[in-house]
Design a protein around this motif. Structure first.
Motif, PDB file in Angstrom:
ATOM      1  N   PHE A  53     -88.240 -71.126  11.270  1.00 36.68           N
ATOM      2  CA  PHE A  53     -87.352 -70.654  10.224  1.00 36.68           C
ATOM      3  C   PHE A  53     -85.992 -71.350  10.312  1.00 36.68           C
ATOM      4  O   PHE A  53     -85.399 -71.719   9.297  1.00 36.68           O
ATOM      5  CB  PHE A  53     -87.175 -69.132  10.336  1.00 36.68           C
ATOM      6  CG  PHE A  53     -88.441 -68.361  10.093  1.00 36.68           C
ATOM      7  CD1 PHE A  53     -88.824 -68.018   8.804  1.00 36.68           C
ATOM      8  CD2 PHE A  53     -89.257 -68.000  11.151  1.00 36.68           C
ATOM      9  CE1 PHE A  53     -89.997 -67.307   8.582  1.00 36.68           C
ATOM     10  CE2 PHE A  53     -90.434 -67.290  10.940  1.00 36.68           C
ATOM     11  CZ  PHE A  53     -90.805 -66.947   9.642  1.00 36.68           C
ATOM     12  N   LYS A  54     -85.494 -71.521  11.526  1.00 27.41           N
ATOM     13  CA  LYS A  54     -84.200 -72.178  11.701  1.00 27.41           C
ATOM     14  C   LYS A  54     -84.242 -73.668  11.369  1.00 27.41           C
ATOM     15  O   LYS A  54     -83.226 -74.256  10.989  1.00 27.41           O
ATOM     16  CB  LYS A  54     -83.724 -72.001  13.149  1.00 27.41           C
ATOM     17  CG  LYS A  54     -83.279 -70.599  13.503  1.00 27.41           C
ATOM     18  CD  LYS A  54     -82.785 -70.570  14.940  1.00 27.41           C
ATOM     19  CE  LYS A  54     -82.257 -69.219  15.342  1.00 27.41           C
ATOM     20  NZ  LYS A  54     -81.746 -69.203  16.732  1.00 27.41           N
ATOM     21  N   GLY A  56     -80.103 -74.007  16.649  1.00 25.42           N
ATOM     22  CA  GLY A  56     -80.314 -74.043  15.205  1.00 25.42           C
ATOM     23  C   GLY A  56     -79.332 -73.194  14.433  1.00 25.42           C
ATOM     24  O   GLY A  56     -79.612 -72.761  13.300  1.00 25.42           O
ATOM     25  N   ALA A  57     -78.160 -72.939  15.019  1.00 21.54           N
ATOM     26  CA  ALA A  57     -77.197 -71.996  14.444  1.00 21.54           C
ATOM     27  C   ALA A  57     -76.251 -72.678  13.462  1.00 21.54           C
ATOM     28  O   ALA A  57     -75.069 -72.893  13.743  1.00 21.54           O
ATOM     29  CB  ALA A  57     -76.414 -71.307  15.554  1.00 21.54           C
ATOM     30  N   ALA A  65     -77.680 -66.493  14.592  1.00 29.16           N
ATOM     31  CA  ALA A  65     -78.164 -67.060  13.332  1.00 29.16           C
ATOM     32  C   ALA A  65     -79.351 -66.281  12.773  1.00 29.16           C
ATOM     33  O   ALA A  65     -79.446 -66.054  11.560  1.00 29.16           O
ATOM     34  CB  ALA A  65     -78.539 -68.528  13.533  1.00 29.16           C
ATOM     35  N   THR A  66     -80.261 -65.869  13.638  1.00 28.29           N
ATOM     36  CA  THR A  66     -81.428 -65.120  13.168  1.00 28.29           C
ATOM     37  C   THR A  66     -81.004 -63.767  12.613  1.00 28.29           C
ATOM     38  O   THR A  66     -81.481 -63.337  11.549  1.00 28.29           O
ATOM     39  CB  THR A  66     -82.451 -64.932  14.295  1.00 28.29           C
ATOM     40  OG1 THR A  66     -82.848 -66.211  14.791  1.00 28.29           O
ATOM     41  CG2 THR A  66     -83.684 -64.192  13.795  1.00 28.29           C
ATOM     42  N   LEU A  67     -80.104 -63.075  13.302  1.00 23.18           N
ATOM     43  CA  LEU A  67     -79.639 -61.784  12.808  1.00 23.18           C
ATOM     44  C   LEU A  67     -78.962 -61.946  11.445  1.00 23.18           C
ATOM     45  O   LEU A  67     -79.186 -61.132  10.534  1.00 23.18           O
ATOM     46  CB  LEU A  67     -78.679 -61.144  13.806  1.00 23.18           C
ATOM     47  CG  LEU A  67     -78.283 -59.691  13.534  1.00 23.18           C
ATOM     48  CD1 LEU A  67     -77.885 -58.976  14.823  1.00 23.18           C
ATOM     49  CD2 LEU A  67     -77.131 -59.576  12.537  1.00 23.18           C
ATOM     50  N   ALA A  68     -78.148 -62.970  11.304  1.00 17.31           N
ATOM     51  CA  ALA A  68     -77.450 -63.182  10.041  1.00 17.31           C
ATOM     52  C   ALA A  68     -78.435 -63.409   8.894  1.00 17.31           C
ATOM     53  O   ALA A  68     -78.311 -62.802   7.824  1.00 17.31           O
ATOM     54  CB  ALA A  68     -76.506 -64.378  10.168  1.00 17.31           C
ATOM     55  N   PHE A  95     -71.236 -66.226   9.082  1.00 16.73           N
ATOM     56  CA  PHE A  95     -72.465 -66.671   8.431  1.00 16.73           C
ATOM     57  C   PHE A  95     -72.779 -65.866   7.167  1.00 16.73           C
ATOM     58  O   PHE A  95     -73.361 -66.393   6.215  1.00 16.73           O
ATOM     59  CB  PHE A  95     -73.657 -66.554   9.389  1.00 16.73           C
ATOM     60  CG  PHE A  95     -73.769 -67.653  10.399  1.00 16.73           C
ATOM     61  CD1 PHE A  95     -73.685 -68.982  10.027  1.00 16.73           C
ATOM     62  CD2 PHE A  95     -73.978 -67.361  11.746  1.00 16.73           C
ATOM     63  CE1 PHE A  95     -73.797 -70.007  10.957  1.00 16.73           C
ATOM     64  CE2 PHE A  95     -74.097 -68.371  12.691  1.00 16.73           C
ATOM     65  CZ  PHE A  95     -74.001 -69.698  12.295  1.00 16.73           C
ATOM     66  N   ILE A  96     -72.421 -64.579   7.168  1.00 10.48           N
ATOM     67  CA  ILE A  96     -72.865 -63.698   6.085  1.00 10.48           C
ATOM     68  C   ILE A  96     -71.729 -63.265   5.166  1.00 10.48           C
ATOM     69  O   ILE A  96     -71.927 -62.417   4.293  1.00 10.48           O
ATOM     70  CB  ILE A  96     -73.562 -62.445   6.650  1.00 10.48           C
ATOM     71  CG1 ILE A  96     -72.608 -61.633   7.531  1.00 10.48           C
ATOM     72  CG2 ILE A  96     -74.811 -62.831   7.435  1.00 10.48           C
ATOM     73  CD1 ILE A  96     -73.223 -60.357   8.088  1.00 10.48           C
TER      74      ILE A  96
END
Length: 304
Positions: A40-41, A141-142, A176-179, A210-211
């Protein structure tokens, strides 16, 4: 890449007593080498590198980096050149992770800790001068493209037949995943990120960056389950992982997934979640990294 959802029901003594329903989103089953949140990243970073006609994709990581391992595997599959900027020195014998990376064609560039931090920040433009023409992806990957890809994880859960859910828990390193999850999931559940870092005081602000301006799920970070910090391992965690895997058959490692499941079971036992809650644990993969931790785990388990 098979993106079909693998949502597994999980019942434990603690969940029964607490009256909550547990599910595990098994992103670790997506691919043998590109498991968990890694695809995904990287998916939009791959597209961006192709669009810009870059030489290839370069990124950062340590000796047992799940991120570099996945990037090298993708590069091999897609015939895309890859480069790993590795924190540490080349002593002639590679870790199993980096040996895989080299076997899959990744160029390995070793740098010391100070230079590694400077290159990651790249305030002086040194990175571009040394690796010009490469699409450079931050550690883990952030970047915005990584976050964009992780929105698909949230959409998977939002559209799942087993939903709706009240709580989603996941391990957090870069955020990054949480965002991405918060954006893709929307306001249908609360997200709790289990920080695997000790003293990650800036992590919440980085996620917020990020969000910013997006319609997102309610989210929080929990900082009490790092077991000493990134890549650190407590004896309590080693015993928990061994017991949990034997009882459930769900594979865990101590850097990310082990800390997530430990935190979840602890919170359930504390009565943290309301009765009737429907809870999803996000298994983010990274199981190859267990190779770098197994000896330490075994040593702790042998202690009297």
């Amino acid at each position: 890449m098979d993106m079909s959802i693998a949502l597994q029901s999980l019942e434990t003594d603690a969940s029964r007593q607490a009256g909550v329903s547990l599910f595990v989103l098994r992103l670790d089953l997506i691919d043998t080498y590109i498991s968990g949140n890694k695809w995904f990243k990287l998916q939009h970073n791959l597209a961006e590198a192709a669009h810009l006609e870059c030489k290839g994709i370069a990124s950062f990581g340590g000796m047992w980096s799940n991120h570099l391992h996945a990037l090298a595997a993708i590069g091999k599959q897609r015939n895309v050149p890859t480069m790993g900027i590795v924190r540490g020195h080349d002593h002639g014998e590679l870790t199993a992770t980096l040996q895989d990376c080299r076997n899959w064609g990744m160029q390995l560039h070793f740098v010391g800790p100070t230079e590694y931090r400077e290159l990651k920040r790249d305030h002086s433009g040194v990175l571009q001068s040394r690796f010009g023409g490469w699409h450079v992806v931050p550690e883990g990957g952030a970047n915005s493209l990584g976050v964009k890809g992780c929105e698909d994880i949230g959409k998977l859960l939002a559209d799942a037949d087993e939903g709706p859910f009240d709580e989603v828990l996941l391990p957090v390193g870069t955020g990054a995943t949480l965002a991405g999850l918060a954006v893709g999931l929307g306001q249908s559940a609360r997200i709790s990120g289990i920080s695997v870092l000790k003293g990650a005081v800036s992590l919440a602000a980085e996620i917020q960056d990020f969000i910013a301006g997006r319609d997102v799920a309610n989210w929080q970070l929990l900082h009490d389950y790092h077991h000493g910090g990134y890549g650190r391992l407590s004896r309590e965690l080693a015993f928990f992982i061994t017991d949990f895997v034997s009882k459930t058959g769900i594979p865990l490692e101590p850097v990310y997934s082990g800390k997530l499941f430990f935190a979840a079971m602890s919170l359930i036992e504390q009565g943290y979640f309301a009765r009737g809650s429907r809870i999803v644990l996000l298994h983010t993969g990274g199981l190859q990294g267990l190779r770098g931790m197994q000896a330490r785990m075994d040593s702790m388990l042998r202690l009297d």
